[in-house]
Design a protein around this motif. Structure first.
Motif, mmCIF file in Angstrom:
data_model
loop_
_atom_site.group_PDB
_atom_site.id
_atom_site.type_symbol
_atom_site.label_atom_id
_atom_site.label_comp_id
_atom_site.label_asym_id
_atom_site.label_seq_id
_atom_site.Cartn_x
_atom_site.Cartn_y
_atom_site.Cartn_z
ATOM 1 N N ALA A 1 6.196 -8.623 5.686
ATOM 2 C CA ALA A 1 7.197 -7.565 5.474
ATOM 3 C C ALA A 1 6.528 -6.199 5.577
ATOM 4 O O ALA A 1 5.448 -5.985 5.034
ATOM 5 N N GLY A 2 7.172 -5.302 6.323
ATOM 6 C CA GLY A 2 6.681 -3.936 6.449
ATOM 7 C C GLY A 2 5.469 -3.784 7.351
ATOM 8 O O GLY A 2 4.881 -2.713 7.406
ATOM 9 N N GLN A 3 5.085 -4.851 8.050
ATOM 10 C CA GLN A 3 3.901 -4.787 8.904
ATOM 11 C C GLN A 3 4.274 -5.029 10.359
ATOM 12 O O GLN A 3 5.248 -5.715 10.656
ATOM 13 N N ALA A 4 3.475 -4.476 11.251
ATOM 14 C CA ALA A 4 3.612 -4.790 12.671
ATOM 15 C C ALA A 4 3.188 -6.247 12.862
ATOM 16 O O ALA A 4 2.284 -6.732 12.181
ATOM 17 N N VAL A 5 3.875 -6.935 13.763
ATOM 18 C CA VAL A 5 3.642 -8.364 13.959
ATOM 19 C C VAL A 5 3.375 -8.632 15.437
ATOM 20 O O VAL A 5 4.044 -8.085 16.308
ATOM 21 N N THR A 6 2.389 -9.490 15.686
ATOM 22 C CA THR A 6 2.168 -10.006 17.028
ATOM 23 C C THR A 6 2.801 -11.386 17.084
ATOM 24 O O THR A 6 2.543 -12.230 16.223
ATOM 25 N N PHE A 7 3.666 -11.589 18.064
ATOM 26 C CA PHE A 7 4.327 -12.884 18.269
ATOM 27 C C PHE A 7 3.915 -13.386 19.645
ATOM 28 O O PHE A 7 4.211 -12.767 20.652
#
Length: 158
Positions: free
Chosen positions: A144-150
């Motif tokens: 939550a609240g973080q940049a995510v790499t998918f």
């Protein structure tokens, strides 16, 4: 000639490898294990992650950078809460020794599902039984609240 490979659409049943990572590294990574199976739109992945799957062809491998807060919402400080030991005892093992970083599953109020919280801090042991009288849990998603790499490899689309 246009490709005839099936494309991901709402309701597609997928077999895929995927990896979700935040700034601190992987949260889940199936690339070194069995692939995952899921249905698009069933809530198994966040809507922002599912949105990136739509239109991908079977066999494709892709990576996406999802902006902070989009994949799993913003961090909500109200989701960091103290839970009384007596409630923890009612819901699980009365002799459980919680440690910061542990992830604990809780039943939803209707008893039909579960949600998780990670242990942040142990309270005092007022009654001297060797267990904290309360445990501080963070019920926010770890990303939550973080940049995510998918990253995804679509193996099969039905």
């Amino acid at each position: 000639m246009a490709s005839s490979a099936p494309r991901v659409q709402p309701g597609s049943f997928l077999t895929l490898h995927y990896r979700l990572a935040g700034p601190a590294g992987d949260i889940i990574n199936t690339f070194s294990d069995k692939p995952a199976t899921l249905t698009v739109g069933s809530g198994e992945l966040s809507p922002a992650v599912e949105q990136r799957l739509l239109g991908l062809e079977e066999g494709v491998r892709a990576s996406f950078e999802i902006p902070a807060g989009e994949a799993f919402g913003d961090r909500n400080p109200q989701m960091v809460q103290w839970v009384a030991r007596k409630l923890l005892v009612q819901m699980g093992d009365p002799h459980e020794n919680y440690q910061p970083g542990d992830v604990v599953s809780f039943p939803t109020p209707d008893g039909l599902g579960q949600y998780a919280g990670s242990v942040q801090q142990l309270g005092d042991d007022q009654d001297g039984d060797g267990h904290p009288d309360a445990v501080l849990f963070d019920f926010n998603h770890p990303l939550a609240g973080q940049a995510v790499t998918f990253e995804v490899q679509v193996i099969g689309v039905l």
